[in-house]
Structure formats: C-alpha cells, structure tokens
Design a protein around this motif. Structure first.
Motif, PDB file in Angstrom:
ATOM      1  N   TYR A   1       0.815  -1.218   0.000  1.00  6.73           N
ATOM      2  CA  TYR A   1       0.000   0.000   0.000  1.00  6.73           C
ATOM      3  C   TYR A   1       0.849   1.269   0.000  1.00  6.73           C
ATOM      4  N   ASP A   2       1.879   1.304   0.820  1.00  5.95           N
ATOM      5  CA  ASP A   2       2.542   2.576   1.130  1.00  5.95           C
ATOM      6  C   ASP A   2       3.926   2.755   0.494  1.00  5.95           C
ATOM      7  N   CYS A   3       4.540   1.692   0.039  1.00  4.77           N
ATOM      8  CA  CYS A   3       5.953   1.780  -0.335  1.00  4.77           C
ATOM      9  C   CYS A   3       6.249   1.323  -1.761  1.00  4.77           C
ATOM     10  N   ALA A   4       5.503   0.292  -2.227  1.00  6.74           N
ATOM     11  CA  ALA A   4       5.852  -0.358  -3.499  1.00  6.74           C
ATOM     12  C   ALA A   4       5.783   0.608  -4.676  1.00  6.74           C
ATOM     13  N   MET A   5       4.910   1.635  -4.616  1.00  8.30           N
ATOM     14  CA  MET A   5       4.798   2.536  -5.765  1.00  8.30           C
ATOM     15  C   MET A   5       6.109   3.256  -6.033  1.00  8.30           C
ATOM     16  N   CYS A   6       6.954   3.356  -5.038  1.00  9.07           N
ATOM     17  CA  CYS A   6       8.282   3.929  -5.277  1.00  9.07           C
ATOM     18  C   CYS A   6       9.370   2.854  -5.234  1.00  9.07           C
ATOM     19  N   HIS A   7       9.377   2.076  -4.139  1.00  6.16           N
ATOM     20  CA  HIS A   7      10.498   1.144  -3.941  1.00  6.16           C
ATOM     21  C   HIS A   7      10.355  -0.152  -4.757  1.00  6.16           C
ATOM     22  N   GLY A   8       9.189  -0.358  -5.399  1.00  4.83           N
ATOM     23  CA  GLY A   8       8.988  -1.583  -6.179  1.00  4.83           C
ATOM     24  C   GLY A   8       8.488  -2.705  -5.283  1.00  4.83           C
TER      25      GLY A   8
ATOM     26  N   MET B   1      16.726   5.953  -6.536  1.00  7.16           N
ATOM     27  CA  MET B   1      16.362   4.909  -5.581  1.00  7.16           C
ATOM     28  C   MET B   1      17.471   3.879  -5.464  1.00  7.16           C
ATOM     29  N   LYS B   2      17.592   3.322  -4.267  1.00  4.24           N
ATOM     30  CA  LYS B   2      18.506   2.205  -4.094  1.00  4.24           C
ATOM     31  C   LYS B   2      17.789   0.918  -4.478  1.00  4.24           C
ATOM     32  N   ASP B   3      18.562  -0.064  -4.915  1.00  6.00           N
ATOM     33  CA  ASP B   3      18.026  -1.380  -5.231  1.00  6.00           C
ATOM     34  C   ASP B   3      18.295  -2.283  -4.029  1.00  6.00           C
ATOM     35  N   TYR B   4      17.236  -2.550  -3.241  1.00  8.05           N
ATOM     36  CA  TYR B   4      17.419  -3.329  -2.008  1.00  8.05           C
ATOM     37  C   TYR B   4      17.756  -4.795  -2.295  1.00  8.05           C
ATOM     38  N   GLN B   5      17.636  -5.218  -3.554  1.00 12.23           N
ATOM     39  CA  GLN B   5      18.034  -6.589  -3.872  1.00 12.23           C
ATOM     40  C   GLN B   5      19.547  -6.734  -3.880  1.00 12.23           C
TER      41      GLN B   5
ATOM     42  N   GLY C   1      10.470   9.948   7.556  1.00 15.06           N
ATOM     43  CA  GLY C   1      10.669  10.387   6.182  1.00 15.06           C
ATOM     44  C   GLY C   1      12.057  10.965   5.987  1.00 15.06           C
ATOM     45  N   LYS C   2      12.377  11.274   4.722  1.00 14.18           N
ATOM     46  CA  LYS C   2      13.673  11.882   4.421  1.00 14.18           C
ATOM     47  C   LYS C   2      13.551  12.722   3.169  1.00 14.18           C
ATOM     48  N   GLY C   3      13.956  13.975   3.282  1.00 14.82           N
ATOM     49  CA  GLY C   3      13.956  14.857   2.119  1.00 14.82           C
ATOM     50  C   GLY C   3      12.557  15.063   1.557  1.00 14.82           C
ATOM     51  N   ASP C   4      12.484  15.452   0.292  1.00 10.64           N
ATOM     52  CA  ASP C   4      11.207  15.788  -0.325  1.00 10.64           C
ATOM     53  C   ASP C   4      10.458  14.557  -0.814  1.00 10.64           C
ATOM     54  N   ASN C   5      11.147  13.445  -1.060  1.00 10.90           N
ATOM     55  CA  ASN C   5      10.512  12.345  -1.777  1.00 10.90           C
ATOM     56  C   ASN C   5      10.202  11.113  -0.949  1.00 10.90           C
ATOM     57  N   MET C   6      10.834  10.988   0.213  1.00 10.69           N
ATOM     58  CA  MET C   6      10.558   9.820   1.055  1.00 10.69           C
ATOM     59  C   MET C   6       9.581  10.245   2.149  1.00 10.69           C
ATOM     60  N   PRO C   7       8.281   9.854   1.994  1.00 10.20           N
ATOM     61  CA  PRO C   7       7.255  10.315   2.937  1.00 10.20           C
ATOM     62  C   PRO C   7       7.313   9.549   4.264  1.00 10.20           C
TER      63      PRO C   7
HETATM   64  C1  HEC Z   1       7.023   8.690  -3.039  1.00  9.00           C
HETATM   65  C2  HEC Z   1       8.086   7.716  -3.113  1.00  9.00           C
HETATM   66  C3  HEC Z   1       8.407   6.901  -1.866  1.00  9.00           C
HETATM   67  C4  HEC Z   1       7.520   6.195  -1.067  1.00  9.00           C
HETATM   68  C5  HEC Z   1       6.014   6.085  -1.193  1.00  9.00           C
HETATM   69  C6  HEC Z   1       8.337   5.555  -0.052  1.00  9.00           C
HETATM   70  N1  HEC Z   1       9.656   5.872  -0.241  1.00  9.00           N
HETATM   71 FE1  HEC Z   1      11.225   5.222   0.908  1.00  9.00          FE
HETATM   72  N2  HEC Z   1      12.470   6.450  -0.101  1.00  9.00           N
HETATM   73  C7  HEC Z   1      12.147   7.181  -1.218  1.00  9.00           C
HETATM   74  C8  HEC Z   1      13.316   7.917  -1.657  1.00  9.00           C
HETATM   75  C9  HEC Z   1      13.388   8.847  -2.856  1.00  9.00           C
HETATM   76  C10 HEC Z   1      14.354   7.602  -0.742  1.00  9.00           C
HETATM   77  C11 HEC Z   1      15.780   8.146  -0.753  1.00  9.00           C
HETATM   78  C12 HEC Z   1      15.738   9.443   0.058  1.00  9.00           C
HETATM   79  C13 HEC Z   1      17.093  10.113   0.135  1.00  9.00           C
HETATM   80  O1  HEC Z   1      18.101   9.416   0.326  1.00  9.00           O
HETATM   81  O2  HEC Z   1      17.112  11.337   0.042  1.00  9.00           O
HETATM   82  C14 HEC Z   1      13.791   6.663   0.212  1.00  9.00           C
HETATM   83  C15 HEC Z   1      14.497   6.117   1.268  1.00  9.00           C
HETATM   84  C16 HEC Z   1      14.057   5.084   2.071  1.00  9.00           C
HETATM   85  C17 HEC Z   1      14.831   4.372   3.062  1.00  9.00           C
HETATM   86  C18 HEC Z   1      16.286   4.672   3.462  1.00  9.00           C
HETATM   87  C19 HEC Z   1      17.242   3.824   2.663  1.00  9.00           C
HETATM   88  C20 HEC Z   1      17.400   4.361   1.255  1.00  9.00           C
HETATM   89  O3  HEC Z   1      16.850   3.739   0.330  1.00  9.00           O
HETATM   90  O4  HEC Z   1      18.050   5.397   1.076  1.00  9.00           O
HETATM   91  C21 HEC Z   1      14.030   3.389   3.579  1.00  9.00           C
HETATM   92  C22 HEC Z   1      14.406   2.345   4.622  1.00  9.00           C
HETATM   93  C23 HEC Z   1      12.734   3.525   2.946  1.00  9.00           C
HETATM   94  N3  HEC Z   1      12.779   4.555   2.034  1.00  9.00           N
HETATM   95  C24 HEC Z   1      11.646   2.714   3.213  1.00  9.00           C
HETATM   96  C25 HEC Z   1      10.350   2.999   2.794  1.00  9.00           C
HETATM   97  C26 HEC Z   1       9.171   2.330   3.298  1.00  9.00           C
HETATM   98  C27 HEC Z   1       9.173   1.169   4.293  1.00  9.00           C
HETATM   99  C28 HEC Z   1       8.100   2.913   2.681  1.00  9.00           C
HETATM  100  C29 HEC Z   1       6.644   2.627   2.902  1.00  9.00           C
HETATM  101  C30 HEC Z   1       6.163   2.732   4.260  1.00  9.00           C
HETATM  102  C31 HEC Z   1       8.617   3.946   1.774  1.00  9.00           C
HETATM  103  N4  HEC Z   1       9.980   3.956   1.884  1.00  9.00           N
HETATM  104  C32 HEC Z   1       7.832   4.731   0.951  1.00  9.00           C
HETATM  105  C33 HEC Z   1      10.910   7.238  -1.836  1.00  9.00           C
HETATM  106  C34 HEC Z   1       9.745   6.695  -1.329  1.00  9.00           C
END
Ligand code: HEC
Length: 140
Positions: A62-69, A86-90, A110-116
């Motif tokens: 629901y919350d993560c796959a749309m970005c992280h796959g 994006m990093k490739d967690y594989q 969250g982190k930065g503008d794109n990781m909610p």
């Molecule tokens: C809208 C896109 C988006 C969604 C939705 C999202 N992420 Fe991320 N996520 C990112 C991006 C972009 C980064 C890298 C941020 C940076 O380093 O500035 C990141 C970083 C991370 C990191 C830190 C490690 C890394 O890859 O740098 C983790 C752990 C993570 N995400 C887990 C999650 C989880 C779990 C969810 C769902 C609950 C989620 N993310 C939802 C975009 C997203």
C-alpha cells in the motif's frame, strides 16, 4: 510602445530571482540530513516472524511499493515517472552501511522531499517489521 515590450519581461525576470535563490538554498539543507545518533544506534527489538513479515509486506504494497517496487528494486511506477534516485534493495551492498535504527528513523520520519513519513500510520513494531522486510529483499 516598444519600451513596454522590453521593460515588462525584464520586470518578470527580476521578480523570479528571489524564488530561484530560495530554491537553491534548499539543497544544502537536504544534504545535512542526519539520523540522530541515539536513534541510529537502536537495535531491532522485534524478531522477524512469518506473520510479522506478511503484515509488513501488505503495508509495503500500500505505502511503499509505488516507489520502492514490489520486490524492493526501487523501480516502482511513481519513482520511475518522477525520476527519483532509488537504491536497489536486492543488492546486498545497498544498505550495508545503514543501521536498523537509521532505517527505522527514515521510515517513521521520512527523508527529504521524496521519502514520505509513515508517522502515526504504523505502530513502532510494524515499522521494525518493515525494517526486517527491507533487509529481506537482498539477494543472498
Ligand atoms: C514517493 C516515493 C516513496 C515512497 C512512497 C516511499 N519511499 Fe522510501 N524512499 C524514497 C526515496 C526517494 C528515498 C531516498 C531518500 C534520500 O536518500 O534522500 C527513500 C528512502 C528510504 C529508506 C532509506 C534507505 C534508502 O533507500 O536510502 C528506507 C528504509 C525507505 N525509504 C523505506 C520505505 C518504506 C518502508 C516505505 C513505505 C512505508 C517507503 N519507503 C515509501 C521514496 C519513497
């Protein structure tokens, strides 16, 4: 009349300058992101169980796959469309320098503008299960 044609666009251009400057000052801020040391040193207190991981996988869908796959490869539709880096967690090397505490902190806040942030949507135990899930994507 010709003067108007020249001066008006010049005003618009000058008006844009403060906005452009504000945009560029956001960059050093993002680069300064750091997980507080006490949060980074936290050890995952939740043992991964099949139930816990299954629940985390559901939330991931629901919350993560749309970005992280769906499989953590970082090629979710939204990330591809928006050209997120994006990093490739594989890849087992992708998260090797990050602690569980850092992953927890970033998922929660969250982190930065794109990781909610998950914020209050997920209980701490759910987030720890997500940390285990994120680690489980790495190919052995
Ligand atoms: C809208 C896109 C988006 C969604 C939705 C999202 N992420 Fe991320 N996520 C990112 C991006 C972009 C980064 C890298 C941020 C940076 O380093 O500035 C990141 C970083 C991370 C990191 C830190 C490690 C890394 O890859 O740098 C983790 C752990 C993570 N995400 C887990 C999650 C989880 C779990 C969810 C769902 C609950 C989620 N993310 C939802 C975009 C997203």
């Amino acid at each position: 009349m010709l003067k108007c044609v020249v001066i008006l666009p010049a005003f618009f251009l000058l008006g844009a300058v403060p906005f452009l400057m504000r945009g560029s000052s956001a960059t050093p801020q993002a680069a300064a992101f750091k997980v507080p040391p006490d949060a980074a040193s936290k050890v995952n207190p939740v043992k991964p169980t099949p139930e816990g991981l299954a629940h985390a996988k559901k939330m991931w869908g629901y919350d993560c796959a749309m970005c992280h796959g769906a499989n953590g490869d970082g090629k979710g539709d939204m990330a591809v469309e928006s050209k997120f880096t994006m990093k490739d967690y594989q890849d087992p090397a992708a998260l090797k320098d990050m602690t569980d505490g850092e992953l927890f902190y970033i998922i929660q806040k969250g982190k930065g503008d794109n990781m909610p942030p998950e914020g209050d949507r997920a209980k701490p135990d759910d987030i720890w299960n997500m940390v285990s899930l994120v680690r489980s994507f790495a190919k052995k």
